[in-house]
Design a protein around this motif. Sequence first.
Motif, PDB file in Angstrom:
ATOM      1  N   ILE A 181      11.938  35.359  14.091  1.00 28.63           N
ATOM      2  CA  ILE A 181      13.680  35.003  15.373  1.00 28.63           C
ATOM      3  C   ILE A 181      12.953  34.800  16.378  1.00 28.63           C
ATOM      4  CG2 ILE A 181      15.549  35.811  16.134  1.00 28.63           C
ATOM      5  CD1 ILE A 181      15.984  37.991  13.812  1.00 28.63           C
ATOM      6  N   ARG A 182      12.976  33.624  16.753  1.00 33.36           N
ATOM      7  CA  ARG A 182      12.991  33.297  18.103  1.00 33.36           C
ATOM      8  C   ARG A 182      14.553  33.265  19.343  1.00 33.36           C
ATOM      9  NH1 ARG A 182       8.360  28.478  17.816  1.00 33.36           N
ATOM     10  NH2 ARG A 182       9.950  27.533  17.798  1.00 33.36           N
ATOM     11  N   ILE A 183      13.408  33.733  20.431  1.00 32.00           N
ATOM     12  CA  ILE A 183      15.008  33.779  21.845  1.00 32.00           C
ATOM     13  C   ILE A 183      14.059  32.137  22.577  1.00 32.00           C
ATOM     14  CG2 ILE A 183      15.909  34.285  22.982  1.00 32.00           C
ATOM     15  CD1 ILE A 183      16.580  36.821  21.491  1.00 32.00           C
ATOM     16  N   GLU A 184      14.250  31.368  23.327  1.00 36.13           N
ATOM     17  CA  GLU A 184      14.228  30.593  23.726  1.00 36.13           C
ATOM     18  C   GLU A 184      15.170  30.213  24.721  1.00 36.13           C
ATOM     19  OE1 GLU A 184      12.042  26.192  22.970  1.00 36.13           O
ATOM     20  OE2 GLU A 184      13.646  26.266  23.156  1.00 36.13           O
ATOM     21  N   TYR A 185      14.555  30.447  26.524  1.00 39.70           N
ATOM     22  CA  TYR A 185      15.060  29.943  27.272  1.00 39.70           C
ATOM     23  C   TYR A 185      14.961  28.747  28.278  1.00 39.70           C
ATOM     24  CZ  TYR A 185      18.071  30.568  31.761  1.00 39.70           C
ATOM     25  OH  TYR A 185      18.550  30.640  33.175  1.00 39.70           O
ATOM     26  N   VAL A 186      15.530  27.367  28.482  1.00 40.90           N
ATOM     27  CA  VAL A 186      15.202  26.922  29.571  1.00 40.90           C
ATOM     28  C   VAL A 186      15.608  26.573  30.239  1.00 40.90           C
ATOM     29  CG1 VAL A 186      14.380  24.338  29.291  1.00 40.90           C
ATOM     30  CG2 VAL A 186      14.657  25.642  27.022  1.00 40.90           C
ATOM     31  N   ILE A 234      23.009  18.999  13.456  1.00 40.58           N
ATOM     32  CA  ILE A 234      24.152  18.418  12.828  1.00 40.58           C
ATOM     33  C   ILE A 234      26.009  19.275  14.169  1.00 40.58           C
ATOM     34  CG2 ILE A 234      25.401  19.701  11.160  1.00 40.58           C
ATOM     35  CD1 ILE A 234      23.136  19.904   9.787  1.00 40.58           C
ATOM     36  N   GLY A 235      26.399  18.408  15.117  1.00 38.20           N
ATOM     37  CA  GLY A 235      27.330  19.128  15.799  1.00 38.20           C
ATOM     38  C   GLY A 235      26.803  19.217  16.816  1.00 38.20           C
ATOM     39  N   ARG A 236      27.660  19.644  17.844  1.00 38.98           N
ATOM     40  CA  ARG A 236      26.722  20.148  19.032  1.00 38.98           C
ATOM     41  C   ARG A 236      25.559  21.320  19.381  1.00 38.98           C
ATOM     42  NH1 ARG A 236      31.000  20.338  23.784  1.00 38.98           N
ATOM     43  NH2 ARG A 236      29.397  21.508  24.880  1.00 38.98           N
ATOM     44  N   ASP A 237      25.372  21.617  18.583  1.00 45.33           N
ATOM     45  CA  ASP A 237      24.569  23.309  18.854  1.00 45.33           C
ATOM     46  C   ASP A 237      24.248  23.865  17.282  1.00 45.33           C
ATOM     47  OD1 ASP A 237      26.713  23.773  20.466  1.00 45.33           O
ATOM     48  OD2 ASP A 237      27.953  25.004  18.759  1.00 45.33           O
ATOM     49  N   ILE A 238      23.719  23.440  16.034  1.00 46.62           N
ATOM     50  CA  ILE A 238      23.416  23.030  15.484  1.00 46.62           C
ATOM     51  C   ILE A 238      22.050  22.407  14.948  1.00 46.62           C
ATOM     52  CG2 ILE A 238      22.566  23.921  12.595  1.00 46.62           C
ATOM     53  CD1 ILE A 238      24.429  26.155  14.575  1.00 46.62           C
ATOM     54  N   THR A 239      20.340  22.903  14.901  1.00 46.27           N
ATOM     55  CA  THR A 239      19.201  21.868  14.254  1.00 46.27           C
ATOM     56  C   THR A 239      19.080  22.450  13.806  1.00 46.27           C
ATOM     57  OG1 THR A 239      19.588  20.805  17.315  1.00 46.27           O
ATOM     58  CG2 THR A 239      17.484  20.802  15.922  1.00 46.27           C
ATOM     59  N   GLY A 277      23.959  28.703  24.305  1.00 47.15           N
ATOM     60  CA  GLY A 277      24.982  28.461  25.900  1.00 47.15           C
ATOM     61  C   GLY A 277      23.592  28.628  27.275  1.00 47.15           C
ATOM     62  N   ASN A 278      23.608  27.693  28.251  1.00 47.57           N
ATOM     63  CA  ASN A 278      23.752  28.248  29.320  1.00 47.57           C
ATOM     64  C   ASN A 278      22.061  27.918  28.930  1.00 47.57           C
ATOM     65  OD1 ASN A 278      25.693  28.327  30.500  1.00 47.57           O
ATOM     66  ND2 ASN A 278      25.819  30.441  29.620  1.00 47.57           N
ATOM     67  N   GLY A 279      21.047  27.376  28.309  1.00 50.06           N
ATOM     68  CA  GLY A 279      19.868  27.248  27.638  1.00 50.06           C
ATOM     69  C   GLY A 279      19.037  28.174  27.289  1.00 50.06           C
ATOM     70  N   PHE A 280      20.384  29.083  26.437  1.00 49.49           N
ATOM     71  CA  PHE A 280      19.710  29.731  25.485  1.00 49.49           C
ATOM     72  C   PHE A 280      19.571  29.099  23.999  1.00 49.49           C
ATOM     73  CE2 PHE A 280      20.427  32.638  28.111  1.00 49.49           C
ATOM     74  CZ  PHE A 280      18.781  33.581  28.255  1.00 49.49           C
ATOM     75  N   THR A 281      18.521  29.214  23.011  1.00 43.94           N
ATOM     76  CA  THR A 281      18.907  28.880  21.640  1.00 43.94           C
ATOM     77  C   THR A 281      18.359  30.060  21.044  1.00 43.94           C
ATOM     78  OG1 THR A 281      16.440  27.825  22.094  1.00 43.94           O
ATOM     79  CG2 THR A 281      18.630  26.441  22.199  1.00 43.94           C
ATOM     80  N   VAL A 282      18.857  30.393  19.645  1.00 43.33           N
ATOM     81  CA  VAL A 282      18.033  30.866  18.902  1.00 43.33           C
ATOM     82  C   VAL A 282      17.021  30.453  17.751  1.00 43.33           C
ATOM     83  CG1 VAL A 282      18.951  33.206  17.082  1.00 43.33           C
ATOM     84  CG2 VAL A 282      19.405  33.100  19.410  1.00 43.33           C
ATOM     85  N   GLU A 283      16.205  30.806  17.059  1.00 35.63           N
ATOM     86  CA  GLU A 283      15.793  29.792  15.909  1.00 35.63           C
ATOM     87  C   GLU A 283      15.497  30.845  14.890  1.00 35.63           C
ATOM     88  OE1 GLU A 283      12.691  26.527  15.161  1.00 35.63           O
ATOM     89  OE2 GLU A 283      12.970  27.475  17.038  1.00 35.63           O
ATOM     90  N   PHE A 284      16.519  31.090  13.687  1.00 37.76           N
ATOM     91  CA  PHE A 284      15.601  31.268  12.630  1.00 37.76           C
ATOM     92  C   PHE A 284      14.723  30.555  11.679  1.00 37.76           C
ATOM     93  CE2 PHE A 284      19.919  32.621  13.723  1.00 37.76           C
ATOM     94  CZ  PHE A 284      19.642  33.649  13.784  1.00 37.76           C
TER      95      PHE A 284
END
Length: 85
Positions: free
Chosen positions: A77-82, A10-15, A53-60
Amino acid sequence: NFYVGADKTIGRDITVVAEYNFGLNDNFSYADSTMLSRPGPGFLNAGVKWSVGNGFTVEFDYKNLFNLRKTGSLRTIRIEYVQSM
């Protein structure tokens, strides 16, 4: 085991994410500890992923959403860096 999942951006930032795990390798038990040899009702998991942003995502995530297994629900809560190498 077998599961089905889907992601919708949804949009650029939310999945929004959802998956259903059929639980074919789990035996179902009633409250009186009677075990059945058939698969249980499975698990429904859902969550929201935010691209910070900058490869970071936060997932609930909310796992076992409808508590079909009566084992309790789990929130994570998961924090991911790619980053490319």
